[in-house]
Scaffold this motif. Sequence first.
Motif, short mmCIF file in Angstrom:
data_model
loop_
_atom_site.label_atom_id
_atom_site.label_comp_id
_atom_site.label_asym_id
_atom_site.label_seq_id
_atom_site.Cartn_x
_atom_site.Cartn_y
_atom_site.Cartn_z
N GLU A 31 0.83 -1.21 0.00
CA GLU A 31 0.00 0.00 0.00
C GLU A 31 0.87 1.26 0.00
O GLU A 31 0.56 2.23 -0.68
CB GLU A 31 -0.93 0.00 1.21
N PHE A 32 1.95 1.23 0.75
CA PHE A 32 2.87 2.37 0.80
C PHE A 32 3.46 2.62 -0.59
O PHE A 32 3.57 3.77 -1.03
CB PHE A 32 3.99 2.09 1.81
N LEU A 33 3.80 1.55 -1.29
CA LEU A 33 4.38 1.68 -2.63
C LEU A 33 3.40 2.33 -3.60
O LEU A 33 3.80 3.11 -4.46
CB LEU A 33 4.83 0.31 -3.15
N LEU A 35 1.26 4.60 -2.81
CA LEU A 35 1.26 6.03 -2.46
C LEU A 35 2.60 6.72 -2.72
O LEU A 35 2.66 7.94 -2.87
CB LEU A 35 0.88 6.21 -0.99
N HIS A 36 3.67 5.94 -2.76
CA HIS A 36 5.03 6.47 -2.95
C HIS A 36 5.73 5.66 -4.04
O HIS A 36 6.65 4.89 -3.75
CB HIS A 36 5.81 6.39 -1.64
N PRO A 37 5.31 5.83 -5.31
CA PRO A 37 5.78 4.97 -6.40
C PRO A 37 7.09 5.41 -7.07
O PRO A 37 7.27 5.22 -8.26
CB PRO A 37 4.62 5.03 -7.38
N TYR A 38 7.99 6.01 -6.31
CA TYR A 38 9.26 6.45 -6.86
C TYR A 38 10.33 6.40 -5.77
O TYR A 38 10.04 6.50 -4.59
CB TYR A 38 9.13 7.88 -7.40
N CYS A 39 11.57 6.24 -6.20
CA CYS A 39 12.69 6.20 -5.26
C CYS A 39 12.84 7.57 -4.61
O CYS A 39 12.87 8.61 -5.29
CB CYS A 39 13.97 5.82 -6.00
N ALA A 40 12.94 7.59 -3.29
CA ALA A 40 13.05 8.84 -2.55
C ALA A 40 14.36 9.57 -2.83
O ALA A 40 14.48 10.76 -2.53
CB ALA A 40 12.92 8.57 -1.05
N ILE A 41 15.32 8.89 -3.42
CA ILE A 41 16.62 9.51 -3.70
C ILE A 41 16.75 9.88 -5.17
O ILE A 41 17.06 11.02 -5.50
CB ILE A 41 17.77 8.58 -3.26
N THR A 42 16.48 8.93 -6.05
CA THR A 42 16.70 9.18 -7.49
C THR A 42 15.45 9.62 -8.24
O THR A 42 15.55 10.16 -9.33
CB THR A 42 17.22 7.90 -8.18
N GLY A 43 14.29 9.34 -7.68
CA GLY A 43 13.04 9.62 -8.38
C GLY A 43 12.66 8.53 -9.37
O GLY A 43 11.63 8.62 -10.03
N SER A 44 13.48 7.49 -9.48
CA SER A 44 13.21 6.40 -10.41
C SER A 44 11.92 5.67 -10.01
O SER A 44 11.58 5.58 -8.83
CB SER A 44 14.38 5.40 -10.38
N HIS A 47 12.38 -0.87 -10.38
CA HIS A 47 13.07 -1.75 -9.42
C HIS A 47 12.92 -1.25 -7.98
O HIS A 47 13.88 -1.21 -7.22
CB HIS A 47 14.55 -1.89 -9.78
N LEU A 48 11.71 -0.87 -7.62
CA LEU A 48 11.47 -0.28 -6.31
C LEU A 48 11.33 -1.32 -5.21
O LEU A 48 10.81 -2.41 -5.43
CB LEU A 48 10.21 0.59 -6.36
N GLN A 49 11.79 -0.93 -4.03
CA GLN A 49 11.66 -1.76 -2.84
C GLN A 49 11.30 -0.83 -1.68
O GLN A 49 11.74 0.31 -1.63
CB GLN A 49 12.97 -2.47 -2.52
N ILE A 50 10.50 -1.35 -0.77
CA ILE A 50 10.20 -0.60 0.44
C ILE A 50 11.23 -0.99 1.50
O ILE A 50 11.43 -2.17 1.78
CB ILE A 50 8.77 -0.88 0.95
N THR A 71 10.68 4.41 0.11
CA THR A 71 10.82 3.71 -1.16
C THR A 71 12.21 3.99 -1.72
O THR A 71 12.61 5.14 -1.85
CB THR A 71 9.75 4.19 -2.17
N LEU A 72 12.94 2.91 -2.04
CA LEU A 72 14.27 3.03 -2.63
C LEU A 72 14.35 2.11 -3.84
O LEU A 72 13.69 1.08 -3.88
CB LEU A 72 15.35 2.65 -1.61
N SER A 73 15.19 2.47 -4.78
CA SER A 73 15.37 1.65 -5.98
C SER A 73 16.51 0.66 -5.77
O SER A 73 17.54 1.00 -5.20
CB SER A 73 15.70 2.54 -7.18
#
Length: 113
Positions: A31-33, A35-44, A47-50, A71-73
């Motif tokens: 569910e978090f993903l 709402l937050h469908p992009y890497c918090a660092i790169t914006g990608s 290949h996302l992971q919570i 969310t991080l890639s």
Amino acid sequence: NLLYKILSLFGWQDRLFGAVRSSEGKRLMKEFLILHPYCAITGSKKHLQIHHIKPVHLYPELERDPTNFITLSAKAMGSNIHLLFGHRGNFKLENPNLLEDAKIWREKLSANK
């Protein structure tokens, strides 16, 4: 997932560094993903992971707390951002400065576009 249900019938539990992982925690991360469908660092958005900001094996009470998610890639800009920033290059480590690091690097990367 069916495999986890079958394995749980035989007493198997999903564990990470000795911490039992809950199916509700996995649902909340999905569910978090959304709402937050992009890497918090790169914006990608690939290949996302919570990532748990505070690791579950040290803070099991935070496993299902969305304020402990980011969310991080796993693959962006030729690197595993999740490993580099979330774990300081070693999955056995944590990054106590992750939120600050994410903000700084997101701003730097945005400024270079």
